[in-house]
Design an enzyme around this catalytic site. Structure first.
Site, PDB file in Angstrom:
ATOM      1  N   ARG A 143       0.825  -1.223   0.000  1.00 17.69           N
ATOM      2  CA  ARG A 143       0.000   0.000   0.000  1.00 17.69           C
ATOM      3  C   ARG A 143       0.857   1.270   0.000  1.00 17.69           C
ATOM      4  NH1 ARG A 143      -4.451  -2.213   4.249  1.00 17.69           N
ATOM      5  NH2 ARG A 143      -5.818  -3.156   2.708  1.00 17.69           N
ATOM      6  N   LYS A 151     -19.265 -17.444   0.337  1.00 18.71           N
ATOM      7  CA  LYS A 151     -20.698 -17.273   0.585  1.00 18.71           C
ATOM      8  C   LYS A 151     -21.450 -16.590  -0.546  1.00 18.71           C
ATOM      9  CE  LYS A 151     -20.723 -16.806   5.588  1.00 18.71           C
ATOM     10  NZ  LYS A 151     -20.874 -15.780   6.627  1.00 18.71           N
ATOM     11  N   GLY A 211     -10.360  -8.790  -2.113  1.00 16.43           N
ATOM     12  CA  GLY A 211     -10.057  -9.833  -1.145  1.00 16.43           C
ATOM     13  C   GLY A 211      -9.197 -10.979  -1.615  1.00 16.43           C
ATOM     14  N   GLY A 270     -12.620  -4.014   0.040  1.00 14.58           N
ATOM     15  CA  GLY A 270     -14.021  -3.633   0.235  1.00 14.58           C
ATOM     16  C   GLY A 270     -14.475  -2.566  -0.749  1.00 14.58           C
TER      17      GLY A 270
END
Ligand code: AMP
Length: 398
Positions: A36, A200, A356, A379
């Protein structure tokens, strides 16, 4: 050329919101991954090269109630100075007298790092008075923190109102992220395949809904595929399944037919009798997994099936692994997809890996430089793919 690249920052103090939320070793506070920080260097360097000065503001970790030594940005100061080849100054409070004093005496070519913004609760609350205090430190505001662009915090969005539009900029990282996402979502060359994996269905519903409006093909792999299998009457043993999402899965499949989008589910799976790298392993059709076994990766036929779709595509979006890639026995499916995406990219497709664990996977397999773009924003990129307006982007444009 972009607004940022065209602007000459000579003699200006640029207040840059960066995302220096880097992982630190718990005992030595050494930086364990500086990706980053490196990602923000081109923006900082352009301003310094123009003859401007730079004031950096960031958050680090999740401090609960005021300053905590382990979340101090002082831990990254030496490494930042080494990366920039400039002795970076440090204000041990992001607002207040010392920050004002250090910022006002900053000379061209100098860099000041402010202490963790989240030592003040006002940052995450988007407090206007706090944002205004921060704004006084710089002549122009540059938002280069794509990783927090989905948050309407004081330094990422609210601060914008204290700068006229011509003094608000996207940094080069932000520009690159937005351009890559736009290329996929709104300017995609067809066929456009979205590869969606991970654990999920519930986490990915909004993305799939948005992609049903845009993609030619949607590949669904990973744990979420078994909810789709069961919804269609398949036997999935003890594979991951979200019972309360069976209806959602059917609705997605029906919508895809109505919208003429091809949904691809894995024809076969690598199955295991345990969620462990030591488990006994076999293969089975994904809709006929024996009792007591679970699907933990896509198997050979599914890999081939998905690779064929990927290789004929001109635009590729990849979010989420195809299996439990953290365990060596169940990483082959994700690796096969990485290879297919790399091959398609070499043949001229535009490929974006974002959000992710798929980013972790391409890095782990050494494929990061074989795809067109790897997003730094987990995100934030997910919300962008869901079709949401990100406050950190809107604030610069409004
Ligand atoms: P996500 O954050 O939703 O992209 O999910 C990533 C996680 O999904 C990773 O930790 C994978 O290990 C996990 N995962 C992928 N495939 C499966 C599977 N078949 N069964 C259980 N977990 C899976």
């Amino acid at each position: 050329m972009s607004k940022f690249s065209n602007h000459n920052f000579a003699n200006q103090k640029a207040l840059i919101r960066v995302d220096f939320n880097v992982p630190l070793d718990k005992s030595t506070f050494a930086i364990t991954d500086d990706t980053r920080m490196r990602a923000a260097l081109p923006t900082i360097q352009k301003i310094l090269n123009d003859g401007g000065s730079v004031i950096l503001m960031s958050h680090l970790g999740r401090p609960k109630d005021g300053p905590e030594d382990k979340y101090s940005l002082k831990h990254i100061l030496t490494h930042l100075s080494n990366l920039l080849k400039v002795q970076v100054k440090f204000a041990d409070d992001c607002i207040g007298a010392s920050a004002i004093e250090l910022a006002s005496s900053l000379k061209a070519g100098e860099v000041l790092l402010l202490e963790n913004l989240r030592f003040y609760k006002q940052e995450e609350k988007g407090d206007e008075a706090f944002a205004e205090k921060l704004s006084k430190l710089g002549d122009v505001w540059v938002n280069d923190a794509f990783g927090t662009a989905h948050r309407a915090h004081a330094s990422t969005a609210v601060i914008a109102k204290f700068f006229p539009k011509e003094k608000r900029f996207f940094g080069l990282l932000m520009e690159a992220e937005v351009n890559a996402a736009e290329k996929v979502l709104h300017k995609s060359e067809k066929p456009f395949v979205a590869i969606i994996g991970g654990a999920k269905v519930s986490d990915k519903i909004l993305i799939i809904e948005n992609l049903l409006e845009r993609a030619t093909d949607i590949i669904i792999g990973g744990g979420m595929a078994y909810t789709f299998m069961k919804a269609q009457g398949g036997q999935i043993g003890k594979s991951l399944c979200e019972e309360e999402r069976l209806q959602t899965a059917l609705e997605i499949l029906n919508k895809a037919v109505a919208k003429d989008v091809n949904i691809h589910l894995p024809s076969d799976s690598v199955i295991a009798d345990n969620f462990s790298n030591d488990a006994n392993v076999s293969t089975a059709p994904s809709n006929n997994i024996p009792d007591g076994w679970m699907g933990l990766d896509i198997a050979d036929n599914a890999q081939q099936q998905f690779a064929n779709v990927i290789k004929k595509s001109k635009t590729i979006l990849w979010n989420g692994p195809m299996g439990v890639f953290e365990m060596s026995k169940f990483q082959h499916g994700t690796k096969a997809i990485a290879i297919a995406v790399a091959e398609a990219t070499q043949n001229g497709a535009f490929s974006l890996v974002g959000g992710g664990d798929s980013v972790a996977a391409v890095n782990q397999f050494g494929f990061a430089n074989k795809v067109s773009y790897v997003s730094t924003g987990g995100g934030a990129m997910l919300e962008y793919f869901e079709g949401k307006i990100l406050p950190g982007i809107a604030a610069v444009n409004e």
